[in-house]
Design a protein around this motif. Sequence first.
Motif, PDB file in Angstrom:
ATOM      1  N   PRO A  15       0.804  -1.226   0.000  1.00 45.75           N
ATOM      2  CA  PRO A  15       0.000   0.000   0.000  1.00 45.75           C
ATOM      3  C   PRO A  15       0.839   1.278   0.000  1.00 45.75           C
ATOM      4  O   PRO A  15       0.392   2.303  -0.517  1.00 45.75           O
ATOM      5  N   HIS A  18       1.292   2.328  -3.543  1.00 43.74           N
ATOM      6  CA  HIS A  18       0.112   2.464  -4.395  1.00 43.74           C
ATOM      7  C   HIS A  18      -0.975   3.256  -3.665  1.00 43.74           C
ATOM      8  O   HIS A  18      -1.757   2.687  -2.901  1.00 43.74           O
ATOM      9  N   PHE A  20      -4.403   5.107  -2.660  1.00 39.31           N
ATOM     10  CA  PHE A  20      -5.777   4.652  -2.868  1.00 39.31           C
ATOM     11  C   PHE A  20      -6.723   5.547  -2.083  1.00 39.31           C
ATOM     12  O   PHE A  20      -6.512   5.789  -0.888  1.00 39.31           O
ATOM     13  N   ASP A  21      -7.763   6.029  -2.748  1.00 39.62           N
ATOM     14  CA  ASP A  21      -8.785   6.850  -2.104  1.00 39.62           C
ATOM     15  C   ASP A  21      -9.996   5.973  -1.836  1.00 39.62           C
ATOM     16  O   ASP A  21     -10.811   5.740  -2.736  1.00 39.62           O
ATOM     17  N   ALA A  22     -10.108   5.468  -0.627  1.00 39.17           N
ATOM     18  CA  ALA A  22     -11.215   4.570  -0.297  1.00 39.17           C
ATOM     19  C   ALA A  22     -12.560   5.266  -0.427  1.00 39.17           C
ATOM     20  O   ALA A  22     -13.555   4.647  -0.837  1.00 39.17           O
ATOM     21  N   ALA A  25     -13.850   5.036  -3.995  1.00 41.72           N
ATOM     22  CA  ALA A  25     -13.789   3.743  -4.685  1.00 41.72           C
ATOM     23  C   ALA A  25     -15.107   3.381  -5.350  1.00 41.72           C
ATOM     24  O   ALA A  25     -15.130   2.878  -6.480  1.00 41.72           O
ATOM     25  N   TYR A  79      -6.045   1.592 -11.036  1.00 40.62           N
ATOM     26  CA  TYR A  79      -5.366   1.600  -9.740  1.00 40.62           C
ATOM     27  C   TYR A  79      -3.944   1.032  -9.777  1.00 40.62           C
ATOM     28  O   TYR A  79      -3.144   1.315  -8.894  1.00 40.62           O
ATOM     29  N   ALA A  83      -4.732  -4.011  -7.652  1.00 42.53           N
ATOM     30  CA  ALA A  83      -6.183  -4.161  -7.726  1.00 42.53           C
ATOM     31  C   ALA A  83      -6.600  -5.470  -8.381  1.00 42.53           C
ATOM     32  O   ALA A  83      -7.770  -5.850  -8.295  1.00 42.53           O
ATOM     33  N   TRP A  86      -8.695  -7.937  -6.256  1.00 41.92           N
ATOM     34  CA  TRP A  86      -9.868  -7.402  -5.557  1.00 41.92           C
ATOM     35  C   TRP A  86     -10.840  -8.484  -5.096  1.00 41.92           C
ATOM     36  O   TRP A  86     -11.568  -8.307  -4.130  1.00 41.92           O
ATOM     37  N   ARG A 119      -8.162  -4.083  -0.109  1.00 41.28           N
ATOM     38  CA  ARG A 119      -7.215  -3.022   0.250  1.00 41.28           C
ATOM     39  C   ARG A 119      -6.981  -2.966   1.754  1.00 41.28           C
ATOM     40  O   ARG A 119      -5.836  -2.815   2.213  1.00 41.28           O
TER      41      ARG A 119
END
Length: 266
Positions: A15, A18, A20-22, A25, A79, A83, A86, A119
């Motif tokens: 993480p 990479h 990531f905007d939760a 999502a 992403y 990803a 997932w 994630r």
Amino acid sequence: MTSRPRLHDWAEVDPARHPFDAAGAARVVWRLAPPVPPAAAVPRPRQVFDEAAWAASREADRLASDWNAAMTDALVDHYGSWAYGWHWGPRSLWYYFSPIVTSPPETLARVAAALMDWRRWLEEVAERFDRLLPALRDAAPVGPDRAVAAWEVAFAELLTAGSAWAEDPDCWYGPCHRMLVWLLTATGLPEDRAVALVDAALAPWSTRWAYLSAADVADLAERLAHRVAGPQTRAPAAEDESWPDTWPHAWPSRRSHTRPPPHPLP
């Protein structure tokens, strides 16, 4: 179609590498998703063979598999490689090859939930690695015995966590395998070597449809630690072939000092 990452290298899923905007999502999933095929309304054949029903079932499977692949490609393109997993989360929020059985809004909500669950799991793994990796680095210069002990502790923690995270007793293998390989690659071991070591270590347990016992975890961690620490250490000798491993579940492992008493003769 996006090339399929194997996700064996921790760098592919770390993480920290990479962003990531939760919070966004769900919107991303809605924007990227291909048209959702209609929900499968045909029940799967059970005891009576019905050629039409089988054909409809196979078509539902094909549509779902194609849609899942397209959804995965879109997420990876947006992403990054992490990803791709997932639908691999330790909880069964999405089964990749199931026919679509819900409406488009519910389907996409489930995809977003599975992506965020994956994630969150990666972030939990990263927190463990932040604790374990410094201990492994500090132990290496001290000597092989200290290194083996440190690896054994790390492997035991990951095996315990992976087995606990799995929703079903027959699903522990995936999370455990991934975390062990990731830890090895995080320390610089080549990916192919890491996979080979973990495959060989887990092979005797790969068909175990039950959670790992404490004895299983201890045996696995010890054997893998000796193999990872280097040629200057020697892995424990193999058990006598006449002595069972921890199967059935109540049998003792080689760590036990006594065999179970024989069954009384009739």
